[in-house]
Design a protein around this motif. Structure first.
Motif, short mmCIF file in Angstrom:
data_model
loop_
_atom_site.label_atom_id
_atom_site.label_comp_id
_atom_site.label_asym_id
_atom_site.label_seq_id
_atom_site.Cartn_x
_atom_site.Cartn_y
_atom_site.Cartn_z
N HIS A 1 0.83 -1.20 0.00
CA HIS A 1 0.00 0.00 0.00
C HIS A 1 0.86 1.26 0.00
CE1 HIS A 1 -3.23 2.70 1.93
NE2 HIS A 1 -3.52 2.55 0.67
N LEU A 2 1.94 1.24 0.76
CA LEU A 2 2.84 2.39 0.77
C LEU A 2 3.41 2.64 -0.62
CD1 LEU A 2 4.84 1.86 4.09
CD2 LEU A 2 3.20 3.68 3.60
N ALA A 3 3.81 1.57 -1.31
CA ALA A 3 4.36 1.72 -2.66
C ALA A 3 3.30 2.27 -3.62
CB ALA A 3 4.89 0.38 -3.17
N GLU A 4 2.07 1.80 -3.49
CA GLU A 4 1.00 2.31 -4.36
C GLU A 4 0.77 3.79 -4.12
OE1 GLU A 4 -2.26 -0.18 -3.35
OE2 GLU A 4 -1.57 -1.89 -4.54
N LEU A 5 0.80 4.20 -2.87
CA LEU A 5 0.59 5.61 -2.57
C LEU A 5 1.74 6.45 -3.11
CD1 LEU A 5 -0.70 5.31 1.10
CD2 LEU A 5 -2.02 6.00 -0.90
N MET A 6 2.96 5.94 -3.04
CA MET A 6 4.11 6.69 -3.51
C MET A 6 4.16 6.78 -5.03
SD MET A 6 5.81 7.83 -0.98
CE MET A 6 5.66 7.62 0.79
N GLU A 7 3.88 5.68 -5.69
CA GLU A 7 4.15 5.62 -7.12
C GLU A 7 2.96 6.06 -7.97
OE1 GLU A 7 5.66 1.71 -7.81
OE2 GLU A 7 7.43 2.07 -6.56
N GLY A 8 1.73 5.81 -7.47
CA GLY A 8 0.54 6.34 -8.13
C GLY A 8 0.41 5.92 -9.59
N ASP B 1 36.59 4.24 7.95
CA ASP B 1 36.38 5.25 8.99
C ASP B 1 34.93 5.29 9.48
OD1 ASP B 1 39.04 6.07 8.93
OD2 ASP B 1 38.66 7.51 7.32
N THR B 2 34.04 4.51 8.85
CA THR B 2 32.64 4.49 9.28
C THR B 2 32.47 3.53 10.45
OG1 THR B 2 31.85 4.91 7.02
CG2 THR B 2 30.26 4.03 8.61
N PRO B 3 32.02 4.02 11.60
CA PRO B 3 31.75 3.12 12.73
C PRO B 3 30.63 2.14 12.37
CG PRO B 3 31.92 5.40 13.47
CD PRO B 3 31.83 5.44 11.98
N GLN B 4 30.90 0.87 12.51
CA GLN B 4 29.96 -0.18 12.12
C GLN B 4 29.43 -0.91 13.35
OE1 GLN B 4 29.25 -0.51 8.88
NE2 GLN B 4 31.02 0.33 7.78
N PRO B 5 28.18 -1.38 13.27
CA PRO B 5 27.23 -1.26 12.16
C PRO B 5 26.51 0.09 12.18
CG PRO B 5 26.23 -2.53 13.91
CD PRO B 5 27.64 -2.25 14.35
N MET B 6 26.02 0.50 11.01
CA MET B 6 25.22 1.71 10.91
C MET B 6 23.75 1.37 11.10
SD MET B 6 26.51 4.03 7.71
CE MET B 6 26.24 2.74 6.49
N PHE B 7 23.04 2.29 11.73
CA PHE B 7 21.57 2.28 11.75
C PHE B 7 21.15 3.40 10.82
CE2 PHE B 7 17.29 3.08 12.97
CZ PHE B 7 16.79 1.89 13.51
N ILE B 8 20.39 3.07 9.76
CA ILE B 8 20.04 4.03 8.72
C ILE B 8 18.53 4.27 8.76
CG2 ILE B 8 20.09 4.51 6.24
CD1 ILE B 8 22.27 2.19 6.14
N ALA B 9 18.12 5.52 8.74
CA ALA B 9 16.71 5.87 8.71
C ALA B 9 16.45 6.81 7.53
CB ALA B 9 16.28 6.53 10.01
N VAL B 10 15.56 6.39 6.64
CA VAL B 10 15.16 7.22 5.50
C VAL B 10 13.65 7.16 5.38
CG1 VAL B 10 17.33 6.79 4.26
CG2 VAL B 10 15.34 5.32 3.82
N GLY B 11 13.06 8.10 4.66
CA GLY B 11 11.62 8.10 4.45
C GLY B 11 11.14 6.76 3.91
N ALA B 12 10.01 6.27 4.41
CA ALA B 12 9.53 4.94 4.06
C ALA B 12 9.33 4.75 2.56
CB ALA B 12 8.21 4.66 4.79
N GLY B 13 9.03 5.81 1.84
CA GLY B 13 8.84 5.69 0.40
C GLY B 13 10.07 5.21 -0.33
N HIS B 14 11.24 5.41 0.27
CA HIS B 14 12.48 4.96 -0.37
C HIS B 14 12.76 3.48 -0.16
CE1 HIS B 14 13.58 9.05 -1.36
NE2 HIS B 14 13.39 9.42 -0.11
N VAL B 15 12.03 2.86 0.77
CA VAL B 15 12.32 1.47 1.16
C VAL B 15 11.37 0.49 0.50
CG1 VAL B 15 12.65 -0.04 3.19
CG2 VAL B 15 13.21 2.37 3.35
N VAL B 16 10.30 0.98 -0.12
CA VAL B 16 9.27 0.11 -0.71
C VAL B 16 9.18 0.34 -2.21
CG1 VAL B 16 7.98 0.08 1.45
CG2 VAL B 16 7.41 1.78 -0.29
N GLY B 17 8.54 -0.60 -2.89
CA GLY B 17 8.29 -0.44 -4.32
C GLY B 17 9.31 -1.15 -5.19
N GLU B 18 9.06 -1.14 -6.49
CA GLU B 18 9.86 -1.88 -7.45
C GLU B 18 11.19 -1.21 -7.78
OE1 GLU B 18 7.47 -2.69 -10.87
OE2 GLU B 18 6.11 -4.05 -9.80
#
Length: 295
Positions: free
Chosen positions: A212-219, A253-270
């Motif tokens: 449903h999130l992907a449908e709302l984002m992609e339209g 130089d990146t402290p591992q592991p990373m916890f990454i948070a981005v808008g949900a629309g970037h995580v769903v869909g094709e």
């Protein structure tokens, strides 16, 4: 409201860091999009976030809180606190733009009972007006940017490195790049979106309904304007942010592991960041289908 209209409002509020409603369920039972990413021997965790919320969204589900607590660094789309926002507004968010008669009538009708709110927006670019109007709509339903997921995570970060996948200036510059018709359509749709659709967006995020999130984002992809919006705001940024994640994961130089948070629309869909990571050899695990645990 057409799916494409909902999508534009969602994209504006969810895809960027944002400047008395009953909860859908208790926060510990929420299952927003959450993935483990393994890439060339490194591990990160990716949470699809929402940029508005309520106090009772927290604490989040136990595995999210546990993995966040054990992470060595936090990565977000952009850290607005590190930028000179008034300067960026002067550079990208000021200016008049031609407006069509239909949108002007809708705006005039909305402003009749909101004179102070609309007066405060006068002189700003339409894209910035649409973001503020959209946020005001969410606030009227009981949500606040103060309780947006990324804002809460940043406040709880305990001095760990805070990494950016983009920058606030990039986001401002991107929104300012749309033509006046597209920007005013964002204003019109921010005003016209029914409350029940906005409630539905929150519910879909909290229950992890990725389809449903992907449908709302992609339209509706047949509309040329919608495709341009999606190309710039979601799809190309998915490619770029996924590349940035891979670079950070491999950076010694990146402290591992990373916890990454981005808008949900970037995580769903094709064309999501998750699938983009897979295309480059990463292994991804849905943490609700296969329980994830801190390293």
């Amino acid at each position: 409201m057409a799916t494409s209209q909902v999508k534009r409002l969602v994209v504006m509020i969810w895809a960027f860091v944002s400047m008395g409603l009953a909860s859908v369920q208790a926060a510990p039972l929420d299952t927003p999009p959450f993935y483990k990413i393994e890439y060339k021997g490194k591990v990160s965790y990716l949470l699809g976030s929402i940029h508005v919320g309520k106090a009772d969204f927290y604490p989040m589900a136990a595995q999210i809180e546990s993995i966040f607590d054990s992470a060595a660094s936090l990565a977000v789309e952009a850290d607005a606190a590190s930028e000179d926002i008034p300067s960026l507004i002067r550079k990208y968010g000021i200016g008049q733009a031609p407006i069509d008669a239909e949108t002007q009538a809708i705006l005039d009708g909305y402003c009749k009972k909101r004179l102070n709110e609309c007066a405060a927006l006068r002189g700003y670019a339409p894209w910035l007006q649409s973001m503020q109007l959209g946020m005001a709509r969410f606030e009227a339903l009981g949500y606040s940017a103060v309780y947006g997921v990324e804002q809460v995570l940043i406040s709880k970060n305990r001095g760990r490195p805070l990494l950016e996948l983009e920058s606030t200036e990039f986001q401002f510059r991107l929104m300012a790049s749309f033509d006046s018709d597209t920007q005013w359509s964002m204003v019109k749709e921010a005003i016209e979106g029914p409350d029940e659709d906005m409630h539905g967006l929150i519910s879909s995020w909290r229950t992890g309904d990725e389809q449903h999130l992907a449908e709302l984002m992609e339209g509706q992809m047949s509309d040329g304007d919608d495709t341009e919006l999606l190309e710039k705001i979601l799809w190309q940024r998915n490619v770029d942010m996924a590349q940035r994640i891979r670079e950070l994961m491999l950076d010694p130089d990146t402290p591992q592991p990373m916890f990454i948070a981005v808008g949900a629309g970037h995580v769903v869909g094709e064309r999501s960041m998750v699938l983009e990571m897979q295309k480059h050899g990463a292994r991804t695990t849905n943490c609700w289908k296969h329980q994830c645990s801190p390293r």
